[in-house]
Write a protein that holds these residues in place. Structure first.
Motif, mmCIF file in Angstrom:
data_model
loop_
_atom_site.group_PDB
_atom_site.id
_atom_site.type_symbol
_atom_site.label_atom_id
_atom_site.label_comp_id
_atom_site.label_asym_id
_atom_site.label_seq_id
_atom_site.Cartn_x
_atom_site.Cartn_y
_atom_site.Cartn_z
ATOM 1 N N THR A 42 1.416 -1.024 -0.225
ATOM 2 C CA THR A 42 -0.031 -0.136 -0.354
ATOM 3 C C THR A 42 0.940 1.369 0.086
ATOM 4 O O THR A 42 0.654 2.224 -0.434
ATOM 5 N N THR A 43 2.329 1.215 0.343
ATOM 6 C CA THR A 43 2.630 2.329 0.537
ATOM 7 C C THR A 43 3.338 2.396 -0.818
ATOM 8 O O THR A 43 3.512 3.765 -0.895
ATOM 9 N N LEU A 44 3.730 1.446 -1.424
ATOM 10 C CA LEU A 44 4.521 1.784 -2.590
ATOM 11 C C LEU A 44 3.099 2.992 -4.003
ATOM 12 O O LEU A 44 3.408 3.342 -4.213
ATOM 13 N N LEU A 45 1.586 2.257 -3.589
ATOM 14 C CA LEU A 45 0.577 2.697 -4.547
ATOM 15 C C LEU A 45 0.891 4.700 -3.712
ATOM 16 O O LEU A 45 0.351 4.614 -4.718
ATOM 17 N N ARG A 46 0.656 4.740 -2.142
ATOM 18 C CA ARG A 46 0.123 5.898 -2.239
ATOM 19 C C ARG A 46 1.395 6.708 -2.674
ATOM 20 O O ARG A 46 1.440 7.647 -2.787
ATOM 21 N N ALA A 47 2.779 6.055 -2.542
ATOM 22 C CA ALA A 47 3.641 7.549 -2.676
ATOM 23 C C ALA A 47 4.274 7.264 -4.242
ATOM 24 O O ALA A 47 4.253 8.296 -4.766
#
Length: 235
Positions: A42-47
């Motif tokens: 999820t962190t990757l998508l948010r980035a």
């Protein structure tokens, strides 16, 4: 190459959430990210959406640097995000939620056409277009989150846990629709807890562990990988 991420580092305060992550997605692919909770998916998508800053590394979309770009400009380039937890506007109608998905557009005829296309993809939304989104079932809210993301006419669609909490019949319906969206030319980067379903529709996949890319391969090969089977496929 539509999406290129190189050596991405992201922090939440002192927590090093992504550690040198490198991934890519070619135009027309479905690429899936699998891994345990807390792996950094999820962190990757948010980035990628510009919602959290990168400490190091680079992100490029269609050859254009987006690493420091604000979210609304990333959307304007053709990247749309259906987040984990749906996050629909509960007090607004289905129609209004879709309208907000097209907030950067001014082509009223095109917006109306795309809204009707969303109702063709998700007939239940058409039946409930005047209802408040908060009165929809979990599955219907997930459909609305995806349809809202499509209203910006993205070329890259980021999907975060679209099957979370849904009954098996609805899960199959959601995945069937993801495949149809992709067949229309939309590249999909898919984060999904149901690793078997995700790898079944993807062309390639990445396995994330504690913020790092642990494995990368064609999805069909990952389905046969003994390490992946044991950790994520119940094998």
């Amino acid at each position: 190459m539509m999406l290129e991420v190189e050596g991405l580092d992201v922090y939440y305060g002192a927590v090093h959430a992504l550690k040198g992550v490198t991934i890519r997605a070619e135009a027309g692919e479905i690429v899936t990210l699998i891994g345990a909770n807390g792996a950094g998916k999820t962190t990757l998508l948010r980035a990628l959406s510009g919602l959290i800053p990168a400490r190091a590394g680079r992100m490029r979309f269609d050859g254009r640097e987006i690493t420091r770009m604000p979210p609304h400009e990333i959307v304007a380039l053709g990247v749309s995000h259906a987040p984990e937890g749906r996050l629909v506007f509960a007090n607004l109608t289905v129609d209004d939620n879709l309208e907000l998905g097209a907030y950067r557009r001014r082509d009223r005829v095109g917006i109306a056409k795309d809204r009707e296309e969303a109702f063709r993809l998700f007939p239940r939304l058409g039946e409930r277009r005047r209802q408040s989104a908060g009165t929809l079932s979990g599955g219907e809210q997930q459909m609305l989150a995806i349809a809202r993301a499509l209203m910006s006419r993205p070329r890259l669609l980021l999907l975060d846990e679209p099957s979370l909490g849904l009954a098996p019949l609805l899960v199959r319906e959601i995945f069937r629709t993801i495949r149809e969206i992709n067949q229309r030319g939309v590249t999909v980067l898919l984060v999904e807890q149901n690793a078997h379903m995700a790898l079944s529709i993807a062309r390639r996949g990445y396995v994330l562990e504690t913020g790092r890319v642990r494995l990368e391969d064609e999805a069909a090969r990952l389905l046969q990988n003994e390490e992946v089977k044991k950790a994520y496929l119940g094998g």
